[in-house]
Motif scaffolding. Structure first.
Motif, PDB file in Angstrom:
ATOM      1  N   THR A  49       0.810  -1.224   0.000  1.00 31.16           N
ATOM      2  CA  THR A  49       0.000   0.000   0.000  1.00 31.16           C
ATOM      3  C   THR A  49       0.842   1.271   0.000  1.00 31.16           C
ATOM      4  N   HIS A  50       2.020   1.223   0.621  1.00 24.38           N
ATOM      5  CA  HIS A  50       2.788   2.455   0.836  1.00 24.38           C
ATOM      6  C   HIS A  50       4.179   2.442   0.208  1.00 24.38           C
ATOM      7  N   LYS A  51       4.448   1.492  -0.705  1.00 25.47           N
ATOM      8  CA  LYS A  51       5.775   1.480  -1.333  1.00 25.47           C
ATOM      9  C   LYS A  51       5.992   2.796  -2.079  1.00 25.47           C
ATOM     10  N   GLY A  52       7.246   3.246  -1.985  1.00 27.44           N
ATOM     11  CA  GLY A  52       7.610   4.519  -2.597  1.00 27.44           C
ATOM     12  C   GLY A  52       7.376   5.725  -1.701  1.00 27.44           C
ATOM     13  N   LYS A  53       6.804   5.497  -0.522  1.00 34.23           N
ATOM     14  CA  LYS A  53       6.518   6.615   0.390  1.00 34.23           C
ATOM     15  C   LYS A  53       7.515   6.614   1.551  1.00 34.23           C
ATOM     16  N   VAL A  54       7.922   7.825   1.957  1.00 38.99           N
ATOM     17  CA  VAL A  54       8.756   7.948   3.144  1.00 38.99           C
ATOM     18  C   VAL A  54       7.877   7.759   4.368  1.00 38.99           C
ATOM     19  N   TRP A  55       8.486   7.400   5.474  1.00 39.70           N
ATOM     20  CA  TRP A  55       7.746   7.147   6.702  1.00 39.70           C
ATOM     21  C   TRP A  55       8.637   7.489   7.875  1.00 39.70           C
ATOM     22  N   SER A  56       8.059   7.527   9.064  1.00 42.34           N
ATOM     23  CA  SER A  56       8.852   7.893  10.234  1.00 42.34           C
ATOM     24  C   SER A  56       8.421   7.078  11.450  1.00 42.34           C
ATOM     25  N   PHE A  57       9.307   7.061  12.420  1.00 35.21           N
ATOM     26  CA  PHE A  57       9.019   6.448  13.710  1.00 35.21           C
ATOM     27  C   PHE A  57       9.598   7.344  14.785  1.00 35.21           C
ATOM     28  N   GLN A  58       8.761   7.809  15.677  1.00 31.93           N
ATOM     29  CA  GLN A  58       9.132   8.715  16.755  1.00 31.93           C
ATOM     30  C   GLN A  58       9.932   9.903  16.223  1.00 31.93           C
ATOM     31  N   GLY A  59       9.481  10.426  15.089  1.00 34.54           N
ATOM     32  CA  GLY A  59      10.095  11.608  14.501  1.00 34.54           C
ATOM     33  C   GLY A  59      11.309  11.339  13.628  1.00 34.54           C
ATOM     34  N   THR A  60      11.833  10.127  13.632  1.00 31.66           N
ATOM     35  CA  THR A  60      12.965   9.782  12.776  1.00 31.66           C
ATOM     36  C   THR A  60      12.434   9.358  11.415  1.00 31.66           C
ATOM     37  N   GLN A  61      12.873  10.070  10.376  1.00 38.70           N
ATOM     38  CA  GLN A  61      12.385   9.763   9.030  1.00 38.70           C
ATOM     39  C   GLN A  61      13.220   8.652   8.406  1.00 38.70           C
ATOM     40  N   PHE A  62      12.531   7.744   7.726  1.00 36.38           N
ATOM     41  CA  PHE A  62      13.164   6.647   7.015  1.00 36.38           C
ATOM     42  C   PHE A  62      13.000   6.876   5.518  1.00 36.38           C
ATOM     43  N   GLN A  63      13.867   6.249   4.734  1.00 35.45           N
ATOM     44  CA  GLN A  63      13.770   6.345   3.281  1.00 35.45           C
ATOM     45  C   GLN A  63      12.463   5.724   2.818  1.00 35.45           C
ATOM     46  N   ALA A  64      12.095   6.053   1.608  1.00 35.91           N
ATOM     47  CA  ALA A  64      10.874   5.504   1.037  1.00 35.91           C
ATOM     48  C   ALA A  64      10.923   3.980   1.066  1.00 35.91           C
ATOM     49  N   ILE A  65       9.774   3.381   1.298  1.00 37.18           N
ATOM     50  CA  ILE A  65       9.659   1.916   1.310  1.00 37.18           C
ATOM     51  C   ILE A  65       9.922   1.427  -0.104  1.00 37.18           C
ATOM     52  N   SER A  66      11.022   0.677  -0.269  1.00 37.46           N
ATOM     53  CA  SER A  66      11.433   0.300  -1.627  1.00 37.46           C
ATOM     54  C   SER A  66      11.448  -1.209  -1.860  1.00 37.46           C
ATOM     55  N   GLY A  67      11.372  -1.985  -0.827  1.00 36.00           N
ATOM     56  CA  GLY A  67      11.363  -3.437  -0.968  1.00 36.00           C
ATOM     57  C   GLY A  67      11.039  -4.066   0.373  1.00 36.00           C
ATOM     58  N   LYS A  68      10.502  -5.272   0.340  1.00 38.30           N
ATOM     59  CA  LYS A  68      10.108  -5.941   1.578  1.00 38.30           C
ATOM     60  C   LYS A  68      11.299  -6.210   2.481  1.00 38.30           C
ATOM     61  N   THR A  69      12.422  -6.632   1.903  1.00 39.03           N
ATOM     62  CA  THR A  69      13.609  -6.945   2.701  1.00 39.03           C
ATOM     63  C   THR A  69      14.163  -5.689   3.361  1.00 39.03           C
ATOM     64  N   LYS A  70      14.258  -4.616   2.603  1.00 37.55           N
ATOM     65  CA  LYS A  70      14.769  -3.347   3.146  1.00 37.55           C
ATOM     66  C   LYS A  70      13.811  -2.808   4.205  1.00 37.55           C
ATOM     67  N   PHE A  71      12.515  -2.905   3.948  1.00 37.08           N
ATOM     68  CA  PHE A  71      11.527  -2.423   4.916  1.00 37.08           C
ATOM     69  C   PHE A  71      11.659  -3.205   6.220  1.00 37.08           C
ATOM     70  N   LEU A  72      11.799  -4.528   6.129  1.00 36.48           N
ATOM     71  CA  LEU A  72      11.981  -5.332   7.344  1.00 36.48           C
ATOM     72  C   LEU A  72      13.275  -4.956   8.050  1.00 36.48           C
ATOM     73  N   ALA A  73      14.332  -4.699   7.307  1.00 35.90           N
ATOM     74  CA  ALA A  73      15.596  -4.275   7.925  1.00 35.90           C
ATOM     75  C   ALA A  73      15.403  -2.964   8.693  1.00 35.90           C
ATOM     76  N   ASP A  74      14.648  -2.030   8.116  1.00 32.72           N
ATOM     77  CA  ASP A  74      14.360  -0.773   8.814  1.00 32.72           C
ATOM     78  C   ASP A  74      13.533  -1.023  10.071  1.00 32.72           C
ATOM     79  N   LEU A  75      12.534  -1.899   9.968  1.00 30.93           N
ATOM     80  CA  LEU A  75      11.708  -2.224  11.139  1.00 30.93           C
ATOM     81  C   LEU A  75      12.561  -2.841  12.245  1.00 30.93           C
ATOM     82  N   ARG A  76      13.531  -3.661  11.859  1.00 31.13           N
ATOM     83  CA  ARG A  76      14.422  -4.303  12.839  1.00 31.13           C
ATOM     84  C   ARG A  76      15.307  -3.288  13.545  1.00 31.13           C
TER      85      ARG A  76
END
Length: 172
Positions: A49-76
């Motif tokens: 739903t949100h690939k290609g979009k930037v996102w944040s957690f507690q004010g820290t911005q993350f790069q755009a969601i570009s792949g499932k593996t990278k997204f999981l690495a960011d979540l970790r």
């Protein structure tokens, strides 16, 4: 009334939340697997739903969601227990994890088990001296990863809390 699940928010509300609630109310391997599977699957729903979009957690911005593996690495990086939940979910599907696919050193589903501890012999639970007099045994689902043991409920609760915050902060 018809309920559909078409968005990540609906998946969180109608699948993930009930799976976590069921696991919290009854210690069963099946419910542990369901909780981990739905928590891990939520990554795919958010990705689609949100690939290609930037996102944040507690004010820290993350790069755009570009792949499932990278997204999981960011979540970790936000919560290390994402890797435990992911490996338990994959172990429940594949029984044994290939060393190249696992995030931890979890071998497979046989490493997820129910453990009962405590309780006094005076009440008929366990051997005398196994727990404080008058205590009731406690039961938990643990996963053995290497020589360490992790409470699956605690891991799932931490990952669930992060998801809730991510949804709130990012308007998912």
């Amino acid at each position: 009334m018809t309920t559909t699940i078409q968005t990540p928010a609906e998946f969180l509300t109608h699948v993930v939340d009930p799976d976590l609630a069921a696991f919290a109310s009854s210690v069963q391997l099946r419910l542990a697997y369901h909780a981990c599977n739905s928590l891990f699957a939520l990554r795919d729903w958010v990705y689609e739903t949100h690939k290609g979009k930037v996102w944040s957690f507690q004010g820290t911005q993350f790069q755009a969601i570009s792949g499932k593996t990278k997204f999981l690495a960011d979540l970790r990086t936000i919560e290390a227990d994402f890797e435990i939940v992911a490996d338990i979910a994959n172990a429940s599907k594949h029984m044994v994890l290939d060393s190249g696919r696992r995030l931890t050193s979890l071998y497979g589903s046989a490493n997820v088990h129910i453990h009962t501890s405590g309780g006094s012999g005076l009440l008929g639970f366990g051997a005398i001296g196994a727990g404080a007099i008058g205590s009731v045994p406690t039961t938990s689902v643990f996963v053995q990863i290497g020589t360490g043991f992790h409470d699956v409920q605690q891991c799932a609760n931490k990952v669930h809390a992060v998801w809730k915050q991510l949804f709130s902060e990012n308007g998912w």
